[in-house]
Design a protein around this motif. Structure first.
Motif, PDB file in Angstrom:
ATOM      1  N   GLU A 108       0.828  -1.211   0.000  1.00 20.26           N
ATOM      2  CA  GLU A 108       0.000   0.000   0.000  1.00 20.26           C
ATOM      3  C   GLU A 108       0.861   1.259   0.000  1.00 20.26           C
ATOM      4  OE1 GLU A 108      -2.374  -0.636   3.464  1.00 20.26           O
ATOM      5  OE2 GLU A 108      -3.962  -1.697   2.367  1.00 20.26           O
ATOM      6  N   ARG A 109       1.898   1.275   0.832  1.00 18.59           N
ATOM      7  CA  ARG A 109       2.761   2.455   0.920  1.00 18.59           C
ATOM      8  C   ARG A 109       3.529   2.684  -0.378  1.00 18.59           C
ATOM      9  NH1 ARG A 109       4.862   0.491   6.784  1.00 18.59           N
ATOM     10  NH2 ARG A 109       3.245   1.460   8.076  1.00 18.59           N
ATOM     11  N   THR A 110       3.921   1.585  -1.006  1.00 24.39           N
ATOM     12  CA  THR A 110       4.675   1.707  -2.262  1.00 24.39           C
ATOM     13  C   THR A 110       3.787   2.234  -3.381  1.00 24.39           C
ATOM     14  OG1 THR A 110       6.184  -0.094  -1.648  1.00 24.39           O
ATOM     15  CG2 THR A 110       5.998   0.436  -3.997  1.00 24.39           C
ATOM     16  N   ILE A 111       2.605   1.662  -3.513  1.00 23.88           N
ATOM     17  CA  ILE A 111       1.719   2.013  -4.620  1.00 23.88           C
ATOM     18  C   ILE A 111       1.061   3.377  -4.429  1.00 23.88           C
ATOM     19  CG2 ILE A 111      -0.340   1.308  -5.903  1.00 23.88           C
ATOM     20  CD1 ILE A 111       2.145  -0.404  -6.411  1.00 23.88           C
ATOM     21  N   GLU A 112       0.749   3.738  -3.192  1.00 24.09           N
ATOM     22  CA  GLU A 112       0.021   4.996  -2.979  1.00 24.09           C
ATOM     23  C   GLU A 112       0.862   6.217  -3.338  1.00 24.09           C
ATOM     24  OE1 GLU A 112       0.907   5.511   1.845  1.00 24.09           O
ATOM     25  OE2 GLU A 112      -1.063   4.929   1.116  1.00 24.09           O
ATOM     26  N   ASP A 113       2.174   6.069  -3.373  1.00 29.82           N
ATOM     27  CA  ASP A 113       3.045   7.191  -3.728  1.00 29.82           C
ATOM     28  C   ASP A 113       3.260   7.329  -5.234  1.00 29.82           C
ATOM     29  OD1 ASP A 113       3.394   7.967  -1.111  1.00 29.82           O
ATOM     30  OD2 ASP A 113       5.184   6.743  -0.811  1.00 29.82           O
ATOM     31  N   LEU A 114       2.722   6.393  -6.014  1.00 39.13           N
ATOM     32  CA  LEU A 114       2.932   6.411  -7.464  1.00 39.13           C
ATOM     33  C   LEU A 114       1.942   7.327  -8.164  1.00 39.13           C
ATOM     34  CD1 LEU A 114       3.462   2.600  -8.177  1.00 39.13           C
ATOM     35  CD2 LEU A 114       5.205   4.331  -7.767  1.00 39.13           C
ATOM     36  N   VAL A 208      16.042   4.938 -14.602  1.00 41.50           N
ATOM     37  CA  VAL A 208      14.950   4.517 -13.729  1.00 41.50           C
ATOM     38  C   VAL A 208      15.590   3.936 -12.472  1.00 41.50           C
ATOM     39  CG1 VAL A 208      12.884   3.100 -13.482  1.00 41.50           C
ATOM     40  CG2 VAL A 208      13.570   3.933 -15.751  1.00 41.50           C
ATOM     41  N   LEU A 209      15.391   4.578 -11.340  1.00 42.55           N
ATOM     42  CA  LEU A 209      15.981   4.135 -10.079  1.00 42.55           C
ATOM     43  C   LEU A 209      14.899   3.524  -9.210  1.00 42.55           C
ATOM     44  CD1 LEU A 209      18.345   3.972  -8.108  1.00 42.55           C
ATOM     45  CD2 LEU A 209      17.872   6.348  -7.454  1.00 42.55           C
ATOM     46  N   ILE A 210      15.111   2.265  -8.803  1.00 41.69           N
ATOM     47  CA  ILE A 210      14.174   1.569  -7.919  1.00 41.69           C
ATOM     48  C   ILE A 210      14.911   1.292  -6.616  1.00 41.69           C
ATOM     49  CG2 ILE A 210      12.770  -0.496  -7.579  1.00 41.69           C
ATOM     50  CD1 ILE A 210      12.476  -0.683 -10.613  1.00 41.69           C
ATOM     51  N   SER A 211      14.465   1.933  -5.541  1.00 41.31           N
ATOM     52  CA  SER A 211      15.170   1.809  -4.266  1.00 41.31           C
ATOM     53  C   SER A 211      14.187   1.542  -3.133  1.00 41.31           C
ATOM     54  CB  SER A 211      15.962   3.090  -3.972  1.00 41.31           C
ATOM     55  OG  SER A 211      15.086   4.125  -3.550  1.00 41.31           O
ATOM     56  N   ASP A 212      14.735   1.366  -1.923  1.00 39.38           N
ATOM     57  CA  ASP A 212      13.895   1.313  -0.739  1.00 39.38           C
ATOM     58  C   ASP A 212      13.709   2.734  -0.211  1.00 39.38           C
ATOM     59  OD1 ASP A 212      16.047   1.883   1.391  1.00 39.38           O
ATOM     60  OD2 ASP A 212      16.910   0.265   0.206  1.00 39.38           O
ATOM     61  N   PHE A 225      11.540   5.424  -8.019  1.00 39.20           N
ATOM     62  CA  PHE A 225      10.477   4.771  -7.266  1.00 39.20           C
ATOM     63  C   PHE A 225      11.054   4.268  -5.941  1.00 39.20           C
ATOM     64  CE2 PHE A 225       9.445   4.048 -11.805  1.00 39.20           C
ATOM     65  CZ  PHE A 225       8.257   4.771 -11.859  1.00 39.20           C
ATOM     66  N   ARG A 226      10.522   4.791  -4.828  1.00 37.07           N
ATOM     67  CA  ARG A 226      10.994   4.426  -3.498  1.00 37.07           C
ATOM     68  C   ARG A 226       9.982   3.479  -2.863  1.00 37.07           C
ATOM     69  NH1 ARG A 226      10.978   8.628  -0.194  1.00 37.07           N
ATOM     70  NH2 ARG A 226      12.849   8.117   1.008  1.00 37.07           N
ATOM     71  N   CYS A 227      10.407   2.241  -2.640  1.00 33.75           N
ATOM     72  CA  CYS A 227       9.513   1.185  -2.177  1.00 33.75           C
ATOM     73  C   CYS A 227       9.641   0.967  -0.672  1.00 33.75           C
ATOM     74  CB  CYS A 227       9.820  -0.122  -2.903  1.00 33.75           C
ATOM     75  SG  CYS A 227       9.758  -0.002  -4.707  1.00 33.75           S
ATOM     76  N   SER A 228       8.532   0.674  -0.028  1.00 32.46           N
ATOM     77  CA  SER A 228       8.533   0.374   1.399  1.00 32.46           C
ATOM     78  C   SER A 228       9.030  -1.051   1.618  1.00 32.46           C
ATOM     79  CB  SER A 228       7.118   0.534   1.970  1.00 32.46           C
ATOM     80  OG  SER A 228       7.097   0.221   3.349  1.00 32.46           O
ATOM     81  N   THR A 229       9.976  -1.232   2.550  1.00 31.69           N
ATOM     82  CA  THR A 229      10.572  -2.556   2.778  1.00 31.69           C
ATOM     83  C   THR A 229      10.559  -2.957   4.251  1.00 31.69           C
ATOM     84  OG1 THR A 229      12.796  -1.591   2.965  1.00 31.69           O
ATOM     85  CG2 THR A 229      12.097  -2.340   0.777  1.00 31.69           C
ATOM     86  N   LEU A 230       9.704  -2.324   5.061  1.00 30.63           N
ATOM     87  CA  LEU A 230       9.664  -2.642   6.488  1.00 30.63           C
ATOM     88  C   LEU A 230       9.196  -4.071   6.704  1.00 30.63           C
ATOM     89  CD1 LEU A 230       8.102   0.677   7.845  1.00 30.63           C
ATOM     90  CD2 LEU A 230      10.520   0.035   7.670  1.00 30.63           C
TER      91      LEU A 230
END
Length: 277
Positions: A108-114, A208-212, A225-230
């Motif tokens: 949810e946290r990852t997608i809601e920021d897109l 294209v940078l994909i990070s946590d 794209f900053r992904c949640s990894t908790l």
């Protein structure tokens, strides 16, 4: 001279420590996050040693004060070392539902920021690129390979870097403004990561940078794209990253239209002819 990590300092002096200091040293080795989080008095109480023992211990490590040792430990904790996620007081929850809820929050946290417009623009850019190159280290390597495998369904010139038997430099030297580079920057990042970011940025290729979430927004990336990894346990969760990749690949395949469907049909015919699946 390369600075020794906090934990390597502790492990080096363990054989020479007196019993009280050894008790403290073993606690710190097992749960290094404690020194990053607690004051000297709190750590002394946790290890059941005196404040003086903590003071002697950090001096044996080569630090001038407890605060200096704690700052060094915090830097390692921020780098993403999984050891720093363990604590001595709280046991990791083992209920599958606890992990499931944590993973759902990551998605949810990852997608809601897109932004939908960003995904659309990226899909179209991937489809018109001369070449799409993917780079991933450590946990980023299998994720990059997965994304390459999926994009290959509709984008013929999709490759993993470095190519077999070659260096990154030999591959990056050929980048042009018509290329797209997808770089995974997930904790713990390799030492040359910042330099690699700069090299790709200077190449004029689309980045294209994909990070946590620990990596600050990188202004030179075309998409970051900053992904949640908790996670509820000691390991980072990457389900949020996978949800992002699922979104990118499906949208790209949809945007490929008739040309993409023809390539997919051709692949399926060859798979059937060769009896590979």
């Amino acid at each position: 001279m390369k600075e020794h990590s906090f934990l390597s300092r502790v492990r080096k002096i363990l054989p020479d420590l007196h019993p009280a200091e050894l008790k403290l040293g073993e606690l710190v080795c097992d749960f290094p996050g404690e020194i990053a989080s607690y004051s000297a008095s709190e750590l002394a109480n946790l290890a059941e040693v005196s404040n003086a023992t903590v003071t002697r211990f950090v001096r044996r490590l080569g630090y001038t004060s407890y605060e200096e040792a704690r700052r060094h430990a915090r830097l390692e904790k921020d780098s993403g070392s999984r050891l720093y996620l363990n604590t001595s007081k709280v046991e990791a929850p083992h209920s599958p539902n606890v992990y499931a809820q944590s993973d759902i929050k990551n998605i949810e946290r990852t997608i809601e920021d897109l932004e939908e417009a960003d995904i659309e623009a990226l899909s179209n850019t991937l489809l018109t690129a001369k070449k799409v190159s993917l780079i991933g280290f450590r946990v980023g390597a299998p994720l990059a390979q997965y994304l390459q495998w999926q994009l290959l369904q509709v984008i013929e010139n999709t490759v993993m870097l470095p190519s077999s038997g070659q260096t990154l430099g030999e591959n990056l030297a050929a980048l042009t403004s018509e290329d797209v580079v997808i770089l995974f920057g997930l904790r713990r990042r390799v030492s040359q990561f910042d330099t690699l970011l700069e090299v790709i940025s200077q190449s004029n290729a689309k980045l294209v940078l994909i990070s946590d979430e620990s990596l600050s927004a990188y202004s030179k990336a075309d998409w970051h794209f900053r992904c949640s990894t908790l996670s509820s346990g000691p390991l980072f969760s990457h389900v949020g990253v996978m949800s992002l990749l699922n979104l990118i690949t499906n949208r790209t395949i949809e945007a490929a239209g008739e040309q993409g469907r023809k390539r997919l049909a051709s692949i399926e015919c060859l798979n059937e002819l060769l009896g590979e699946l």
